[in-house]
Design an enzyme around this catalytic site. Sequence first.
Site, mmCIF file in Angstrom:
data_model
loop_
_atom_site.group_PDB
_atom_site.id
_atom_site.type_symbol
_atom_site.label_atom_id
_atom_site.label_comp_id
_atom_site.label_asym_id
_atom_site.label_seq_id
_atom_site.Cartn_x
_atom_site.Cartn_y
_atom_site.Cartn_z
ATOM 1 N N ARG A 14 0.716 -1.180 0.035
ATOM 2 C CA ARG A 14 0.092 0.124 0.004
ATOM 3 C C ARG A 14 0.737 1.121 0.063
ATOM 4 O O ARG A 14 0.330 2.148 -0.309
ATOM 5 C CB ARG A 14 -0.990 0.104 1.267
ATOM 6 C CG ARG A 14 -2.136 -1.050 1.089
ATOM 7 C CD ARG A 14 -2.771 -1.304 2.282
ATOM 8 N NE ARG A 14 -2.051 -2.338 3.515
ATOM 9 C CZ ARG A 14 -2.442 -2.627 4.341
ATOM 10 N NH1 ARG A 14 -3.811 -2.403 4.919
ATOM 11 N NH2 ARG A 14 -1.895 -3.550 5.124
ATOM 12 N N GLU A 155 -10.041 -9.699 11.123
ATOM 13 C CA GLU A 155 -9.743 -8.633 10.383
ATOM 14 C C GLU A 155 -10.480 -7.886 9.468
ATOM 15 O O GLU A 155 -11.623 -8.579 9.284
ATOM 16 C CB GLU A 155 -8.702 -9.372 9.176
ATOM 17 C CG GLU A 155 -7.382 -9.874 9.912
ATOM 18 C CD GLU A 155 -6.688 -8.795 10.410
ATOM 19 O OE1 GLU A 155 -6.277 -7.806 9.899
ATOM 20 O OE2 GLU A 155 -6.604 -9.061 11.850
ATOM 21 N N TYR A 362 31.791 34.478 -1.198
ATOM 22 C CA TYR A 362 31.921 33.100 -0.957
ATOM 23 C C TYR A 362 33.523 32.974 -0.170
ATOM 24 O O TYR A 362 34.445 33.277 -0.833
ATOM 25 C CB TYR A 362 31.812 32.393 -2.311
ATOM 26 C CG TYR A 362 32.243 30.978 -2.251
ATOM 27 C CD1 TYR A 362 31.376 30.050 -1.431
ATOM 28 C CD2 TYR A 362 33.626 30.425 -2.991
ATOM 29 C CE1 TYR A 362 32.009 28.808 -1.498
ATOM 30 C CE2 TYR A 362 33.978 29.042 -2.587
ATOM 31 C CZ TYR A 362 33.253 28.370 -1.782
ATOM 32 O OH TYR A 362 33.693 26.998 -1.495
HETATM 33 C C1 UD1 Z 1 -2.258 -6.144 10.997
HETATM 34 C C2 UD1 Z 1 -3.141 -7.330 11.940
HETATM 35 C C3 UD1 Z 1 -4.217 -6.397 12.364
HETATM 36 C C4 UD1 Z 1 -3.946 -5.229 13.025
HETATM 37 C C5 UD1 Z 1 -2.963 -4.389 12.211
HETATM 38 C C6 UD1 Z 1 -2.399 -3.159 13.087
HETATM 39 C C7 UD1 Z 1 -2.824 -9.289 11.194
HETATM 40 C C8 UD1 Z 1 -3.401 -10.603 10.325
HETATM 41 N N1 UD1 Z 1 -3.560 -8.467 11.216
HETATM 42 O O1 UD1 Z 1 -2.838 -6.000 9.761
HETATM 43 O O2 UD1 Z 1 -5.181 -7.099 12.999
HETATM 44 O O3 UD1 Z 1 -4.930 -4.464 13.362
HETATM 45 O O4 UD1 Z 1 -1.729 -5.051 11.906
HETATM 46 O O5 UD1 Z 1 -1.709 -2.254 12.494
HETATM 47 O O6 UD1 Z 1 -1.753 -9.570 11.857
HETATM 48 N N2 UD1 Z 1 4.640 -9.009 7.921
HETATM 49 C C9 UD1 Z 1 5.591 -10.023 7.806
HETATM 50 N N3 UD1 Z 1 5.271 -10.923 6.989
HETATM 51 C C10 UD1 Z 1 3.977 -11.228 6.382
HETATM 52 C C11 UD1 Z 1 3.260 -10.263 6.344
HETATM 53 C C12 UD1 Z 1 3.305 -9.244 7.232
HETATM 54 O O7 UD1 Z 1 6.742 -9.938 8.383
HETATM 55 O O8 UD1 Z 1 3.848 -12.348 5.696
HETATM 56 C C13 UD1 Z 1 4.881 -7.611 8.547
HETATM 57 C C14 UD1 Z 1 4.838 -6.516 7.934
HETATM 58 O O9 UD1 Z 1 6.207 -6.246 7.377
HETATM 59 C C15 UD1 Z 1 4.226 -5.490 8.933
HETATM 60 C C16 UD1 Z 1 3.726 -6.377 9.782
HETATM 61 O O10 UD1 Z 1 4.156 -7.663 9.629
HETATM 62 O O11 UD1 Z 1 5.455 -5.019 9.550
HETATM 63 C C17 UD1 Z 1 1.904 -6.163 9.773
HETATM 64 O O12 UD1 Z 1 1.596 -6.578 8.421
HETATM 65 P P1 UD1 Z 1 0.454 -5.720 7.599
HETATM 66 O O13 UD1 Z 1 0.285 -6.277 6.280
HETATM 67 O O14 UD1 Z 1 0.619 -3.956 7.611
HETATM 68 O O15 UD1 Z 1 -0.817 -6.038 8.439
HETATM 69 P P2 UD1 Z 1 -2.086 -5.190 8.667
HETATM 70 O O16 UD1 Z 1 -3.131 -5.392 7.511
HETATM 71 O O17 UD1 Z 1 -1.874 -3.761 9.071
HETATM 72 MG MG MG Z 2 -0.251 -2.769 9.038
#
Ligand code: UD1
Ligand code: MG
Length: 458
Positions: A14, A155, A362
């Site tokens: 995003r 979610e 300068y």
């Molecule tokens: C996540 C939470 C959501 C919460 C929100 C808060 C889950 C399923 N959802 O959603 O409940 O309200 O954060 O900000 O956990 N990442 C990995 N590996 C992956 C996917 C993600 O390391 O395979 C890391 C990303 O780099 C990031 C973090 O996990 O730093 C969160 O991932 P993101 O995709 O932003 O989750 P949200 O949709 O925000």
């Molecule tokens: Mg997030």
Amino acid sequence: MLAVAILAAGQGTRMKSRLPKVLHDLGGHSLLERSLACTAGVAPARQIVVVGYEREWVQQSLDHLPHLEFVQQTEQRGTGHAVQQLIPHLQGFQGDVLVLNGDVPLLRTQTLELLLKTHREHHNAATLLTAQLSDAQGYGRVFCNQHNIVTQIVEDRDCTPGQRQNRKVNAGIYCFNWSALAEVLPKLRASNAQQEYYLTDTVSLLSPVMAVDVEDYQEILGINDRQQLSIAYGILQTRIKNNWMAAGVTLVDPSSITIDEAAQIASDVVIEPQTHIRGTTKIASGCRIGPGSLIENSEIGENTTILYSVVVDSIIQPDGRIGPYTHLRGQVQVGKGCRVGNFVELKNSKLGDRTNVAHLSYLGDTTVGERVNVGAGTITANYDGVKKHPTVIGDRTKTGANSVLVAPITVGSDVTIAAGSTVTEDVADDTLVIARARQVNKPGWQLNPNIVEDSSDT
Ligand code: UD1
Ligand code: MG
């Protein structure tokens, strides 16, 4: 025993960026550095970062923190899948694991301390941070019984319209009893809208799981796009500016001013509009900075005024008058009570006390003594097209308007250089230098009256 695991393997689609989301800058530090700094405050025995997308780039950005452990998540199949990668790495680990999403940069250490305290006092299997948000879009919704015991997290995109009305959101910050979590992690299924393994699904498999509401919801804002990044920057700035105002600094029109966290500002400093204080800048009491100035990694002595100027990597002793339109860069040192500006650039140069460079100059790679007057338009020609060369100007010397000093050159003390001189040879003390063509006046001379000029289009 406490371990911290920060989830930083996602791309952050995003953000619409090639740069991994967790490396995006927020006020001089990446999102990931901020999470690491916040968790370092609770003194964990181990700090682990789960990396995947642009793994080398992410690891390189943390080269200055050699104690970090990295765990690789080759395919990004969700936050639950990311934490599954810890299982072999934490084999035999006894204790709690603080798991944080790497995109929650405004969190305070005190809030983590509260989370840990609650977790330990209640002997929970898991404890997580929650907040009531008026706009909960994009966050997982947390469902609890009346004792704040979590039953389920759904979610946003998996919510029914009814569930979406719940504004209690998951911050993405959890404390788990590691052995309890390790047991349920293999049971996760990717049966959701994104077909990912959600860490949030573990809460229905563990007991008891407790929610801790944060007092200030801003702390848990997750950064998923550029708009949220800019909102977080605004919040960070408000925190910083309110602190400085409480410490006795006047900010005229704070909304137009930015101040980095590492800056230090004494009381009774006035910062005028459109001024930006960056890096490790230190400003002493009684200074007036701005309007329209940028000060970066510099030290500004007491009672100095800086007007419409850029000061980078430089030191100004007390009582300076800088600007308007001065550019100091490359380790400039300005002595006490100097006047620099209008339209003056100094690079890698040193001015002795009470020296003035007041107009249109300068000076590069130049050492200037005390009480020198650098005349309007004086230029040091420090670059021969290949190398830079030094200039030295002794105490109390006066350079005439529009002088050019061709470096390398040493001009002694108490020297006077005539206006318009191009000085190419060293000058001894107590010397008057005139280095320009003598003026020739031809009396009684006039244009040939027989030549009639056509000046119609000049
Ligand atoms: C996540 C939470 C959501 C919460 C929100 C808060 C889950 C399923 N959802 O959603 O409940 O309200 O954060 O900000 O956990 N990442 C990995 N590996 C992956 C996917 C993600 O390391 O395979 C890391 C990303 O780099 C990031 C973090 O996990 O730093 C969160 O991932 P993101 O995709 O932003 O989750 P949200 O949709 O925000
Ligand atoms: Mg997030």
